[in-house]
Structure formats: C-alpha cells, structure tokens
Design an enzyme around this catalytic site. Sequence first.
Site, PDB file in Angstrom:
ATOM      1  N   GLU A 158      -4.978   1.582  -8.291  1.00  0.00           N
ATOM      2  CA  GLU A 158      -5.543   1.557  -6.938  1.00  0.00           C
ATOM      3  C   GLU A 158      -6.368   2.800  -6.621  1.00  0.00           C
ATOM      4  OE1 GLU A 158      -1.913   4.090  -6.302  1.00  0.00           O
ATOM      5  OE2 GLU A 158      -2.518   2.449  -7.630  1.00  0.00           O
ATOM      6  N   HIS A 188      -1.943   4.158 -11.923  1.00  0.00           N
ATOM      7  CA  HIS A 188      -2.318   3.917 -10.527  1.00  0.00           C
ATOM      8  C   HIS A 188      -3.731   3.343 -10.456  1.00  0.00           C
ATOM      9  CE1 HIS A 188       1.135   5.476  -8.286  1.00  0.00           C
ATOM     10  NE2 HIS A 188       1.335   6.189  -9.389  1.00  0.00           N
ATOM     11  N   CYS A 197       2.253   0.427 -11.083  1.00  0.00           N
ATOM     12  CA  CYS A 197       3.283   1.451 -11.196  1.00  0.00           C
ATOM     13  C   CYS A 197       4.668   0.796 -11.128  1.00  0.00           C
ATOM     14  CB  CYS A 197       3.091   2.540 -10.140  1.00  0.00           C
ATOM     15  SG  CYS A 197       4.042   4.038 -10.516  1.00  0.00           S
TER      16      CYS A 197
END
Length: 211
Positions: A139, A137, A28
């Site tokens: 993650e 994103h 990001c």
Amino acid sequence: IIDPGRDALVLPLVRACIAERVPVFGICRGIQEINVALGGSLHYRIHELPGKNDHRRPRHEVPLEHVFRPNHLVKLTRGGLFHALTGQSEIMVNSLHGQGVDRVGKGLAVEAVSPDGVIEGLRYADDSQFVVGVQWHAEWQPENHVLSGGLYRAFGEAAAERRLQAVVVRVVDRREETDGCGGAEELVVRLAGCAAAHARGVVHRDLKPDN
C-alpha cells in the site's frame, strides 16, 4: 500481535470470500491471515530462527520514507502471477514483519521468497479467482513499484469483474420476472462500464498515502 477478536472475524471472512469468489488482497498481516484461514501455520518470531534475518521495522524513530523504503529482494516464482505482472525474476520490496508463513495453507501457491527463505507472496492456485497475499507493504506508494502497482490493478480488475457477474445475475433474474422484456443487454453493458470505472477510481484513491 496476538488479536483473537480480529482472528475470529477475519479468518471465516477469508474463507467466505473464497467460497463466494470475492477477490481478496492481503497485505502484511493479511497474507498471514489468508494462510491460516486455509489451514497453514506461522513462524511467531522469524528473527529467532537459525539462518533468518530480522524483518522487523526499525526499533528507533526514523522518517516514514526510511521505514517503508525497499529493503530486501524477493525472488519471484517463474511462471507465476507476480512474474507475469513484472517480467522480472526478482524485485526489491519494503517488507516489515516479525511473524511469517511457515506451513503453506491448502490451495495456495508460493509466489515470492526472500533470500533467507521467508515466504513473501502467496496466491490461491485457482487462477479463475484473485486471492493474493504479500508480506510487504504494497500500500506504500504502489504507483512507484511495478509489482505492488500491478497487483492493485489486477485486484481492481478482479473486483470489477466480480461486480459485473453479480449484476448479470440480478439482471437475468429481473428479466425472467418480467417475461423477457428487452433492454437487459444494454443495462448489463452500462453497468459493466460503471463497475470497471468504479474499481479504477477506488484503486486510484488507495494509491495515495495518508498525510
């Protein structure tokens, strides 16, 4: 978000990591920082540009599962790292951002682009080191996403290799100090296994979202 303090820390850190061949995985804001650190520029408000979509997160309260769901396609550069990791030419991602890459920084190659032309993935063009940024994103539940999970694994492998290289240098230096005593090769092998296992463990823990 404008954060001069963070920029003053992170931008030199990115350049130092590249110089020292330390793996970097920017997510990001991270892709934006990698780009700016290498001389690139950003669009401040993508949604105000002609022909661009609104990539920001929902303006109202919704469950996290909805916020971070895959929401648009990105096209992967044929022959690039992302294409190699997935075997796919496009993939859905959970991209949420207001800013985005404009001019690409020196030494970076584009890996992924959204249908409205926003750069969503960058890679340092030197294939011998891992420096990757993604706008989405990665993650969020990467174990359920072939590209995000593949990038985490590649990052972990690169970190293990970098750690092993540092271990080899220390062992060789120590061996020279002790006038070539035996056992150095065995130590390198053992530490290599520990480094690889540690990297896998770190990546595995990172895959678990916060409760």
